[in-house]
Design a protein around this motif. Structure first.
Motif, PDB file in Angstrom:
ATOM      1  N   GLY A 109      31.316  95.286   3.024  1.00  0.00           N
ATOM      2  CA  GLY A 109      32.332  95.059   3.867  1.00  0.00           C
ATOM      3  C   GLY A 109      32.736  96.253   4.876  1.00  0.00           C
ATOM      4  O   GLY A 109      32.247  97.331   5.013  1.00  0.00           O
ATOM      5  N   THR A 110      33.721  95.976   5.667  1.00  0.00           N
ATOM      6  CA  THR A 110      34.108  96.820   6.679  1.00  0.00           C
ATOM      7  C   THR A 110      34.924  97.947   6.244  1.00  0.00           C
ATOM      8  O   THR A 110      35.899  97.556   5.676  1.00  0.00           O
ATOM      9  CB  THR A 110      35.191  95.987   7.756  1.00  0.00           C
ATOM     10  N   LYS A 111      34.643  99.030   6.282  1.00  0.00           N
ATOM     11  CA  LYS A 111      35.070 100.383   6.087  1.00  0.00           C
ATOM     12  C   LYS A 111      35.729 101.302   7.195  1.00  0.00           C
ATOM     13  O   LYS A 111      36.583 102.256   6.763  1.00  0.00           O
ATOM     14  CB  LYS A 111      34.364 101.254   5.074  1.00  0.00           C
ATOM     15  N   ARG A 112      35.346 101.076   8.270  1.00  0.00           N
ATOM     16  CA  ARG A 112      35.632 101.855   9.219  1.00  0.00           C
ATOM     17  C   ARG A 112      35.608 101.010  10.835  1.00  0.00           C
ATOM     18  O   ARG A 112      34.888  99.649  10.691  1.00  0.00           O
ATOM     19  CB  ARG A 112      34.740 103.113   9.458  1.00  0.00           C
ATOM     20  N   ILE A 113      35.999 101.465  11.764  1.00  0.00           N
ATOM     21  CA  ILE A 113      35.743 100.675  12.970  1.00  0.00           C
ATOM     22  C   ILE A 113      34.222 100.983  13.500  1.00  0.00           C
ATOM     23  O   ILE A 113      33.751 102.125  13.187  1.00  0.00           O
ATOM     24  CB  ILE A 113      36.716 101.542  14.156  1.00  0.00           C
ATOM     25  N   SER A 114      33.909 100.012  14.164  1.00  0.00           N
ATOM     26  CA  SER A 114      32.437  99.976  14.787  1.00  0.00           C
ATOM     27  C   SER A 114      32.495  98.834  15.864  1.00  0.00           C
ATOM     28  O   SER A 114      33.418  98.104  16.200  1.00  0.00           O
ATOM     29  CB  SER A 114      31.297  99.504  13.618  1.00  0.00           C
ATOM     30  N   GLN A 115      31.427  98.771  16.683  1.00  0.00           N
ATOM     31  CA  GLN A 115      31.333  98.252  17.784  1.00  0.00           C
ATOM     32  C   GLN A 115      29.748  97.598  18.121  1.00  0.00           C
ATOM     33  O   GLN A 115      28.921  98.540  17.728  1.00  0.00           O
ATOM     34  CB  GLN A 115      31.912  99.005  18.918  1.00  0.00           C
ATOM     35  N   LEU A 116      29.675  96.600  18.663  1.00  0.00           N
ATOM     36  CA  LEU A 116      28.342  95.920  19.017  1.00  0.00           C
ATOM     37  C   LEU A 116      28.675  95.405  20.580  1.00  0.00           C
ATOM     38  O   LEU A 116      29.708  94.659  20.840  1.00  0.00           O
ATOM     39  CB  LEU A 116      27.936  94.864  18.359  1.00  0.00           C
ATOM     40  N   ARG A 117      27.644  95.670  21.400  1.00  0.00           N
ATOM     41  CA  ARG A 117      27.693  94.757  22.704  1.00  0.00           C
ATOM     42  C   ARG A 117      26.692  93.859  22.858  1.00  0.00           C
ATOM     43  O   ARG A 117      25.459  94.148  22.622  1.00  0.00           O
ATOM     44  CB  ARG A 117      27.793  95.839  23.861  1.00  0.00           C
ATOM     45  N   LEU A 118      27.087  92.626  23.077  1.00  0.00           N
ATOM     46  CA  LEU A 118      26.329  91.502  23.453  1.00  0.00           C
ATOM     47  C   LEU A 118      26.288  91.119  24.735  1.00  0.00           C
ATOM     48  O   LEU A 118      27.361  90.798  25.322  1.00  0.00           O
ATOM     49  CB  LEU A 118      26.309  90.320  22.655  1.00  0.00           C
TER      50      LEU A 118
END
Length: 475
Positions: A109-118
């Protein structure tokens, strides 16, 4: 004062209109970027939502309700490096492999901020479609824990206010028994000593973990559960205390108050300044079924927590937030009740109605701020199939899936959600301990083993409708 407010409103409106005209004029010549925030409290399914959404945008065979996909106007889709060099990349490939492998499992699961570009290459439509070529639309997906968003409420509250609210909510929870004893034994006017402060902070952190495991949603400070590199720092070493009269300068109360203010200044504010204020569209994932299963207290706690979370979309209530937003606002907000595949489709409208009713307070706040909102029930990854069996002479709608842990197949009927959401929300608001006229169960299903045809993403329920609402207009 009224004239000043009116003038300010007209000025802001004119500025937004001017920006809108400028964006429209530049649109045929520049790429467009949509920043989509994805949040929700623990176990709501953020990681699965992002992974399935990206997979189904790369292979769009299961996206008929996304109009640009249905019309064949999305010519290509590909992943690019995330634009923010200081943010970790969302580990899409690892999460997709976990969900679609020969022995599928839920990803971490999510534990920190992250990013993805599509990036999507899209054929335009409308009057100018014959005069311009395909346009590129960048979808920047920002994943962050919903617990962090709960901290927004701390910006409006003094240490005394937060302590009063936090202690009041904890007073009715059995999970808080240990921390209540520790706090009762503490003297807020005594001299602050580091070992005692660390012990009280750890007791509060232990309570938050236990409350989270029990299904409660109001868990502040949010970084106490996900401290990361700040674990053990003074800004994460405090706890609520009963407010004394005229506490001395070096007292436990004064030191906790100072650390609470440091937490707001060095942890909460930078997140909203650097990340949240730049979001254009937002999806808030809600585990409605999990709250209903845990009982009235969990449902009421979820309602209060979601009202606090959606306060983030009203920057006007806080002068500091208004300054960093500078006229920007989230344009669309989707409230998505997840795990719809745990119910037969006949109950999906009731699940959606329950989500709408539970979120009414929060949704009205967002509507007041001018954002367009919607609620729906979804399953980002469908893990079950439906069937109907005879039971005591009448048909019963079931879902069947692979149980987590054992892997064996099991059919499940979670109970009938009421047609009127008030039959659940009224006793929840009234402080009922249990449901009087219903028994609601929950089952933990593992991801189903998949065989995907070329051009098909993972199976889902209404993920395409969610995408159409969130960013279909940009395509």
């Amino acid at each position: 004062m009224v004239l000043g407010t009116l003038t300010s409103g007209l000025t802001d409106g004119l500025a937004r209109t001017t920006r809108g005209l400028g964006d429209a004029a530049r649109a045929p010549f520049v790429d467009r970027t949509i920043r989509l925030g994805v949040t929700g409290l623990s176990r709501a399914g953020k990681t699965v939502f992002i992974t399935s959404l990206v997979a189904n945008l790369l292979d769009r065979g299961r996206m008929p309700q996304l109009s640009a996909a249905a019309q064949g106007r999305i010519r290509a889709a590909w992943l690019q490096p995330q634009p923010d060099d200081t943010l970790p990349r969302f580990r899409y490939e690892d999460h997709r492999a976990a969900l679609t492998g020969t022995e599928p499992r839920w990803p971490e699961g999510t534990k920190r901020i992250s990013q993805l570009r599509l990036s999507l290459k899209v054929e335009p439509r409308g009057l100018l479609s014959g005069l311009q070529g395909p346009q590129t639309v960048h979808l920047d997906i920002i994943d962050y824990p919903g617990e962090w968003l709960l901290d927004l409420g701390l910006l409006d509250r003094s240490y005394a206010d937060w302590s009063r609210d936090a202690l009041a909510r904890a007073s009715a929870r059995p999970e808080a028994e240990g921390v209540r004893a520790a706090l009762d034994a503490a003297d807020p006017t005594a001299e602050a000593r580091e070992p005692e402060m660390e012990a009280l902070a750890e007791a509060w952190r232990g309570y938050l973990r236990a409350a989270q495991a029990a299904g409660y949603s109001d868990l502040t400070p949010g970084r106490f559960l996900l401290p990361g590199e700040m674990a053990g720092s003074p800004a994460l070493t405090f706890a609520p205390l009963p407010e004394p009269r005229d506490p001395p300068r070096r007292s436990l109360w004064r030191e906790f108050e100072r650390r609470y203010d440091a937490y707001r200044r060095h942890v909460v504010k930078p997140f909203f300044r650097d990340h949240f204020s730049r979001i254009d569209r937002q999806v808030v994932l809600v585990d409605m079924l999990g709250a209903v299963h845990r009982g009235p207290r969990a449902v009421e706690d979820l309602r209060l927590a979601m009202a606090d979370i959606l306060g983030a979309f009203r920057p006007g209530r806080n002068a500091w937030l208004s300054a960093i937003f500078r006229g920007r606002r989230v344009e669309r907000i989707l409230f998505a009740a997840t795990k719809a595949d745990h119910l037969h489709h006949a109950q999906h409208p009731r699940l959606t109605a329950l989500a709408e009713a539970l979120l009414r307070d929060a949704k009205d706040r967002a509507d007041f701020a001018g954002a367009r909102t919607a609620a729906m029930s979804i399953a980002a990854l469908r893990t079950t199939v439906e069937e109907t069996r005879e039971h005591e002479g009448r048909p019963v709608d079931l879902v069947r899936g692979r149980l987590e842990g054992s892997g064996r197949q099991a059919a499940f009927h979670p109970g009938e959600l009421p047609a009127d959401p008030g039959h659940l929300l009224s006793p929840a608001r009234g402080g009922a301990q249990t449901w009087l006229d219903g028994d609601y169960g929950a089952m933990t299903f593992a991801p189903a083993r998949l065989t995907l045809a070329p051009g098909e993403g993972p199976p889902h329920i209404r993920l395409d409708r969610a995408a159409e609402f969130l960013f279909g207009d940009a395509l």
